[in-house]
Write a protein that holds these residues in place. Structure first.
Motif, mmCIF file in Angstrom:
data_model
loop_
_atom_site.group_PDB
_atom_site.id
_atom_site.type_symbol
_atom_site.label_atom_id
_atom_site.label_comp_id
_atom_site.label_asym_id
_atom_site.label_seq_id
_atom_site.Cartn_x
_atom_site.Cartn_y
_atom_site.Cartn_z
ATOM 1 N N ARG A 1 0.828 -1.209 0.000
ATOM 2 C CA ARG A 1 0.000 0.000 0.000
ATOM 3 C C ARG A 1 0.871 1.270 0.000
ATOM 4 O O ARG A 1 0.632 2.195 -0.766
ATOM 5 C CB ARG A 1 -0.896 -0.023 1.237
ATOM 6 N N ASP A 2 1.896 1.310 0.876
ATOM 7 C CA ASP A 2 2.745 2.506 0.986
ATOM 8 C C ASP A 2 3.874 2.469 -0.033
ATOM 9 O O ASP A 2 4.521 3.470 -0.294
ATOM 10 C CB ASP A 2 3.338 2.610 2.396
ATOM 11 N N GLY A 3 4.190 1.307 -0.588
ATOM 12 C CA GLY A 3 5.185 1.111 -1.644
ATOM 13 C C GLY A 3 4.446 0.638 -2.878
ATOM 14 O O GLY A 3 3.249 0.892 -2.974
ATOM 15 N N PRO A 4 5.087 -0.053 -3.787
ATOM 16 C CA PRO A 4 6.426 -0.631 -3.645
ATOM 17 C C PRO A 4 7.568 0.360 -3.918
ATOM 18 O O PRO A 4 8.717 0.023 -3.775
ATOM 19 C CB PRO A 4 6.434 -1.739 -4.708
ATOM 20 N N VAL A 5 7.222 1.607 -4.319
ATOM 21 C CA VAL A 5 8.276 2.559 -4.686
ATOM 22 C C VAL A 5 8.675 3.362 -3.448
ATOM 23 O O VAL A 5 7.815 3.930 -2.772
ATOM 24 C CB VAL A 5 7.770 3.511 -5.807
ATOM 25 N N PHE A 6 9.960 3.384 -3.162
ATOM 26 C CA PHE A 6 10.490 4.173 -2.038
ATOM 27 C C PHE A 6 11.739 4.904 -2.504
ATOM 28 O O PHE A 6 12.493 4.371 -3.326
ATOM 29 C CB PHE A 6 10.903 3.249 -0.881
ATOM 30 N N ASN A 7 11.974 6.101 -1.936
ATOM 31 C CA ASN A 7 13.295 6.655 -2.201
ATOM 32 C C ASN A 7 14.238 6.232 -1.083
ATOM 33 O O ASN A 7 13.807 5.757 -0.031
ATOM 34 C CB ASN A 7 13.274 8.160 -2.493
ATOM 35 N N LEU A 8 15.529 6.349 -1.333
ATOM 36 C CA LEU A 8 16.499 5.806 -0.390
ATOM 37 C C LEU A 8 16.408 6.453 0.967
ATOM 38 O O LEU A 8 16.600 5.815 1.993
ATOM 39 C CB LEU A 8 17.917 6.008 -0.935
ATOM 40 N N ALA A 9 16.085 7.752 0.993
ATOM 41 C CA ALA A 9 15.969 8.448 2.264
ATOM 42 C C ALA A 9 14.847 7.811 3.091
ATOM 43 O O ALA A 9 15.002 7.568 4.289
ATOM 44 C CB ALA A 9 15.692 9.927 2.018
ATOM 45 N N ALA A 10 13.725 7.486 2.452
ATOM 46 C CA ALA A 10 12.598 6.857 3.153
ATOM 47 C C ALA A 10 12.966 5.444 3.598
ATOM 48 O O ALA A 10 12.602 5.010 4.694
ATOM 49 C CB ALA A 10 11.373 6.830 2.250
ATOM 50 N N LEU A 11 13.710 4.713 2.756
ATOM 51 C CA LEU A 11 14.101 3.335 3.117
ATOM 52 C C LEU A 11 14.994 3.323 4.347
ATOM 53 O O LEU A 11 14.900 2.423 5.185
ATOM 54 C CB LEU A 11 14.844 2.679 1.953
ATOM 55 N N LYS A 12 15.858 4.332 4.449
ATOM 56 C CA LYS A 12 16.778 4.381 5.610
ATOM 57 C C LYS A 12 16.016 4.555 6.923
ATOM 58 O O LYS A 12 16.518 4.238 7.993
ATOM 59 C CB LYS A 12 17.760 5.539 5.427
ATOM 60 N N GLU A 13 14.793 5.076 6.848
ATOM 61 C CA GLU A 13 13.972 5.282 8.051
ATOM 62 C C GLU A 13 13.324 3.978 8.526
ATOM 63 O O GLU A 13 12.807 3.898 9.626
ATOM 64 C CB GLU A 13 12.828 6.277 7.753
ATOM 65 N N LEU A 14 13.321 2.951 7.634
ATOM 66 C CA LEU A 14 12.628 1.695 7.954
ATOM 67 C C LEU A 14 13.573 0.708 8.620
ATOM 68 O O LEU A 14 14.785 0.745 8.384
ATOM 69 C CB LEU A 14 12.079 1.063 6.667
ATOM 70 N N PRO A 15 13.029 -0.219 9.450
ATOM 71 C CA PRO A 15 13.893 -1.271 9.985
ATOM 72 C C PRO A 15 14.448 -2.116 8.828
ATOM 73 O O PRO A 15 13.766 -2.284 7.803
ATOM 74 C CB PRO A 15 12.947 -2.097 10.865
#
Ligand SMILES: Cc1cc2nc3c(=O)[nH]c(=O)nc-3n(C[C@H](O)[C@H](O)[C@H](O)COP(=O)(O)OP(=O)(O)OC[C@H]3O[C@@H](n4cnc5c(N)ncnc54)[C@H](O)[C@@H]3O)c2cc1C
Ligand code: FES
Length: 280
Positions: free
Chosen positions: A263-277
């Motif tokens: 739902r929130d992806g599947p597209v993420f930028n790297l800055a957002a990915l770094k915020e995830l576990p």
């Protein structure tokens, strides 16, 4: 009031099958209900669930351009139960489709900027609609130059050869670099891995978005090269492939921390990915 069941697949028919590589086929599909087909809209990077009746369903990215109104396409690698069953189907076969799901590449924010696309193998599938959306006549003026760096293990493993070797290079403002992992007879192009080729090409980071998708090892080493070239995390977008079941943020199968990839992806930028576990 009758509410449509969001988990109910729409009946659809395979109208064409393109053998891309030894284990990847592109399935061109129309929804059987003409109104549903006319109403279908997706954005680059979105996904859909495809079902083979009596076998199961699996999530795939929408590989066709959002500007194509007559059909939708999925490029599917034979991996297990559902994908093997899909590979056995012929044109005319009935399948189910539900979607489109998820977010997309930020095509509004990308307006007026250049785009660098980096793909490996079947990883070009979610990037292909982005390129084809941007080069569509109605959208071309809104976007700058497009650089595409695409690699695969061998020539036979490169997908979308017609676009990669003809349509895209012949489009003004589009440059395509292709590479294969090891030398092979008849191949006169570049040989070597994608990250090393990126280092060699040295794309400039100014006014540019990056969309990257491919094997994790390719992404990992390419990101290091992009960082050396001065690209920032906010410029770089990728798509994630967690295991999925419902596809609509209900079952909890695909979550990373508080985010549902379906739902929130599947597209993420790297800055957002770094915020995830680090669970992906
Ligand atoms: C958002 C998203 C987009 C995708 N887009 C595409 C696409 O465009 N083209 C494509 O070919 N595939 C894509 N996939 C992967 C595809 O969904 C799986 O290959 C498919 O579910 C396998 O189903 P199966 O029944 O054939 O395999 P199964 O019999 O379920 O499994 C076969 C093997 O694949 C592994 N596997 C299954 N699903 C996944 C997964 N999601 N991630 C990692 N390993 C998995 C299993 O562990 C097993 O080893 C995508 C997945 C997601 C989540
Ligand atoms: S697949 Fe069910 S929540 Fe994402």
């Amino acid at each position: 009031m009758k509410v449509a069941n969001p988990l109910l697949p729409q009946p659809a028919t395979i109208i064409d099958i393109i053998q891309e590589t030894g284990d990847v086929k592109t399935f061109r599909v129309v929804l059987d209900d003409p109104d549903a087909m006319a109403a279908w809209r997706h954005r680059p990077g979105q996904t859909a669930m495809v079902s083979v009746f009596g076998v199961g369903e699996a999530m795939f990215c929408l590989a066709s351009s959002p500007t194509s109104r007559d059909w939708i396409e999925f490029s599917i690698r034979r991996a297990g139960k559902v994908t093997t069953a899909i590979h056995q189907l012929e044109p005319g076969a009935k399948i189910g489709v539900r979607g489109p799901y998820g977010n997309s590449f930020p095509v509004e924010a990308m307006r007026g900027n250049d785009l660098l696309v980096i793909g490996g193998g079947i990883g070009l599938a979610p990037l292909r609609p982005l390129v084809n959306f941007m080069i569509a006549p109605e959208n071309r003026k809104d976007y700058g130059n497009i650089e595409i760096i695409y690699g695969a293990r061998s020539y036979g493993d490169l997908c979308y050869k017609e676009e990669v070797f003809r349509t895209w290079p012949e489009t003004p403002g589009v440059t395509v670099w292709t590479t294969i992992d090891a030398p092979e007879e008849g191949w006169e192009g570049h040989v070597g891995f994608v990250p090393a080729y990126v280092a060699e090409i040295k794309p400039a980071p100014e006014n540019k978005f990056v969309a990257i998708c491919g094997p994790p090892v390719m992404i990992k080493f390419t990101l290091k090269e992009l960082e050396k070239l001065g690209f920032k995390e906010e410029q770089i977008y990728t798509t994630l492939e967690m295991r999925m079941k419902c596809g609509i943020g209900k079952c909890g199968r695909c979550n990373i921390g508080a985010k549902f990839v379906c739902r929130d992806g599947p597209v993420f930028n790297l800055a957002a990915l770094k915020e995830l576990p680090p669970e992906y």
